[in-house]
Design a protein around this motif. Structure first.
Motif, PDB file in Angstrom:
ATOM      1  N   ILE A  11       0.941  -1.347  -0.130  1.00 15.90           N
ATOM      2  CA  ILE A  11       0.073   0.159   0.186  1.00 15.90           C
ATOM      3  C   ILE A  11       0.711   1.265   0.148  1.00 15.90           C
ATOM      4  CG2 ILE A  11      -1.677   1.346   1.417  1.00 15.90           C
ATOM      5  CD1 ILE A  11      -2.928  -1.470   2.118  1.00 15.90           C
ATOM      6  N   GLU A  12       1.847   1.157   0.832  1.00 14.78           N
ATOM      7  CA  GLU A  12       2.803   2.400   0.790  1.00 14.78           C
ATOM      8  C   GLU A  12       3.645   2.573  -0.558  1.00 14.78           C
ATOM      9  OE1 GLU A  12       5.682   1.360   3.938  1.00 14.78           O
ATOM     10  OE2 GLU A  12       4.665   2.373   5.322  1.00 14.78           O
ATOM     11  N   ALA A  13       3.635   1.394  -1.297  1.00 17.22           N
ATOM     12  CA  ALA A  13       4.401   1.699  -2.504  1.00 17.22           C
ATOM     13  C   ALA A  13       3.224   2.273  -3.498  1.00 17.22           C
ATOM     14  CB  ALA A  13       5.075   0.407  -3.189  1.00 17.22           C
ATOM     15  N   LEU A  14       2.137   1.823  -3.463  1.00 16.89           N
ATOM     16  CA  LEU A  14       1.029   2.358  -4.414  1.00 16.89           C
ATOM     17  C   LEU A  14       0.847   4.041  -4.072  1.00 16.89           C
ATOM     18  CD1 LEU A  14      -1.663  -0.664  -4.147  1.00 16.89           C
ATOM     19  CD2 LEU A  14      -0.391   0.228  -6.358  1.00 16.89           C
ATOM     20  N   MET A  15       1.134   4.477  -2.865  1.00 17.74           N
ATOM     21  CA  MET A  15       0.874   5.608  -2.343  1.00 17.74           C
ATOM     22  C   MET A  15       2.280   6.624  -2.737  1.00 17.74           C
ATOM     23  SD  MET A  15      -1.990   5.749  -1.481  1.00 17.74           S
ATOM     24  CE  MET A  15      -3.133   4.537  -1.111  1.00 17.74           C
ATOM     25  N   GLY A  16       3.194   5.720  -3.104  1.00 20.29           N
ATOM     26  CA  GLY A  16       4.495   6.536  -3.651  1.00 20.29           C
ATOM     27  C   GLY A  16       5.449   6.656  -2.302  1.00 20.29           C
ATOM     28  N   VAL A  17       5.244   6.011  -1.409  1.00 15.11           N
ATOM     29  CA  VAL A  17       6.509   5.984  -0.503  1.00 15.11           C
ATOM     30  C   VAL A  17       7.189   4.664  -0.578  1.00 15.11           C
ATOM     31  CG1 VAL A  17       6.499   5.605   1.999  1.00 15.11           C
ATOM     32  CG2 VAL A  17       4.307   6.854   1.070  1.00 15.11           C
ATOM     33  N   TRP A  18       8.474   5.210  -0.842  1.00 12.46           N
ATOM     34  CA  TRP A  18       9.512   4.129  -0.869  1.00 12.46           C
ATOM     35  C   TRP A  18      10.440   4.276   0.179  1.00 12.46           C
ATOM     36  CZ3 TRP A  18       8.419   0.622  -4.415  1.00 12.46           C
ATOM     37  CH2 TRP A  18       7.559   0.846  -5.241  1.00 12.46           C
ATOM     38  N   HIS A  19      11.093   3.023   0.688  1.00 10.21           N
ATOM     39  CA  HIS A  19      12.327   2.846   1.605  1.00 10.21           C
ATOM     40  C   HIS A  19      13.479   3.013   0.727  1.00 10.21           C
ATOM     41  CE1 HIS A  19       9.070   2.575   4.675  1.00 10.21           C
ATOM     42  NE2 HIS A  19       8.407   1.725   3.839  1.00 10.21           N
ATOM     43  N   GLU A  20      14.418   3.286   1.493  1.00  8.04           N
ATOM     44  CA  GLU A  20      15.999   3.209   1.026  1.00  8.04           C
ATOM     45  C   GLU A  20      16.184   1.628   0.748  1.00  8.04           C
ATOM     46  OE1 GLU A  20      18.269   5.423  -0.045  1.00  8.04           O
ATOM     47  OE2 GLU A  20      16.636   6.600   0.039  1.00  8.04           O
ATOM     48  N   PRO A  21      16.912   1.304  -0.135  1.00  2.41           N
ATOM     49  CA  PRO A  21      17.380  -0.046  -0.307  1.00  2.41           C
ATOM     50  C   PRO A  21      18.382  -0.413   0.686  1.00  2.41           C
ATOM     51  CG  PRO A  21      17.766   1.139  -2.352  1.00  2.41           C
ATOM     52  CD  PRO A  21      17.219   1.989  -1.498  1.00  2.41           C
ATOM     53  N   ASN A  22      18.384  -1.745   1.404  1.00  2.98           N
ATOM     54  CA  ASN A  22      19.390  -2.133   2.080  1.00  2.98           C
ATOM     55  C   ASN A  22      20.457  -2.448   1.394  1.00  2.98           C
ATOM     56  OD1 ASN A  22      18.836  -4.991   1.399  1.00  2.98           O
ATOM     57  ND2 ASN A  22      17.234  -5.133   2.688  1.00  2.98           N
ATOM     58  N   GLU A  23      21.665  -3.148   2.054  1.00  2.56           N
ATOM     59  CA  GLU A  23      22.870  -3.544   1.336  1.00  2.56           C
ATOM     60  C   GLU A  23      22.558  -4.884   0.463  1.00  2.56           C
ATOM     61  OE1 GLU A  23      25.754  -5.896   3.909  1.00  2.56           O
ATOM     62  OE2 GLU A  23      24.338  -5.461   5.541  1.00  2.56           O
ATOM     63  N   PHE A  24      21.821  -5.289   0.703  1.00  7.52           N
ATOM     64  CA  PHE A  24      21.452  -6.792  -0.433  1.00  7.52           C
ATOM     65  C   PHE A  24      20.659  -6.140  -1.403  1.00  7.52           C
ATOM     66  CE2 PHE A  24      21.367  -8.176   4.119  1.00  7.52           C
ATOM     67  CZ  PHE A  24      22.596  -8.634   4.173  1.00  7.52           C
ATOM     68  N   MET A  25      19.935  -5.234  -1.237  1.00  8.51           N
ATOM     69  CA  MET A  25      19.273  -4.664  -2.522  1.00  8.51           C
ATOM     70  C   MET A  25      20.053  -3.890  -3.239  1.00  8.51           C
ATOM     71  SD  MET A  25      15.835  -3.691  -0.356  1.00  8.51           S
ATOM     72  CE  MET A  25      14.645  -3.091  -1.833  1.00  8.51           C
TER      73      MET A  25
END
Length: 185
Positions: A11-25
């Protein structure tokens, strides 16, 4: 995300809220960039995956289609090749093996996005063991239809959840892509 039980994150992604990628990402993003560059320069698969020559390779192909008047499907395909785009490749990094991904909805989503495709290949590089695994999914018309049915079913579930939360007007088709969206559907 939704099918993995990560509804809040979806739901956050659909609303345009994105989290910083972690080291693995970040490692996965870096490897995707390197493999894309190698394919463009050599017109071959990345060396780590065998280096086989490709026909008409296209990398990081963004496509979106209207599934229903309120439901859109979009994705970025790591690699499409073949005379008519018959072959799709998705790169993975980490401990998972290629076979572990074959039951996911991802190959079905790309089958719907790319109707000319007949084969989807997961190519996985495990940076911890330095091993490569590969697995194929054949993209038949029946497989494509089953995937479309699942996409609609999940879309209805997401829409109902959003409507129950009191949210309206959630058509987010034209939002700009962020680096964390690459390879995610």
């Amino acid at each position: 995300m939704w099918l993995q039980g990560r509804q809040s994150e979806a739901i956050e992604a659909l609303m345009g809220v994105w989290h910083e990628p972690n080291e693995f990402m970040r490692f996965g993003i870096q490897m995707h960039e390197e493999w894309e560059k190698e394919v463009i320069e050599t017109q071959c698969l990345p060396t780590v995956f065998g280096g086989k020559p490709l026909i008409k390779p296209q990398t990081e192909v963004y496509k979106k289609i209207e599934v229903l008047d309120w439901l859109w499907l979009s994705g970025i395909t790591d690699l499409i090749h073949g005379e008519n785009g018959e072959y799709i490749v998705d790169y993975k990094t980490g401990k998972g093996t290629a076979v572990s991904y074959t039951g996911s909805i991802q190959s079905g989503c790309y089958a719907v996005l790319h109707p000319n495709a007949v084969k989807f290949t997961y190519m996985c590089f495990n940076q911890y063991s330095d091993k490569v695994t590969m697995a194929n999914v054949l993209l038949s018309d029946g497989y494509r239809q089953n995937a479309l049915d699942k996409i609609v079913s999940v879309g209805v579930d997401i829409r109902n959840t959003l409507e129950n939360m009191g949210y309206e007007g959630f058509n987010n088709v034209d939002k700009p892509l962020k680096p964390s969206e690459i390879g995610v559907i």
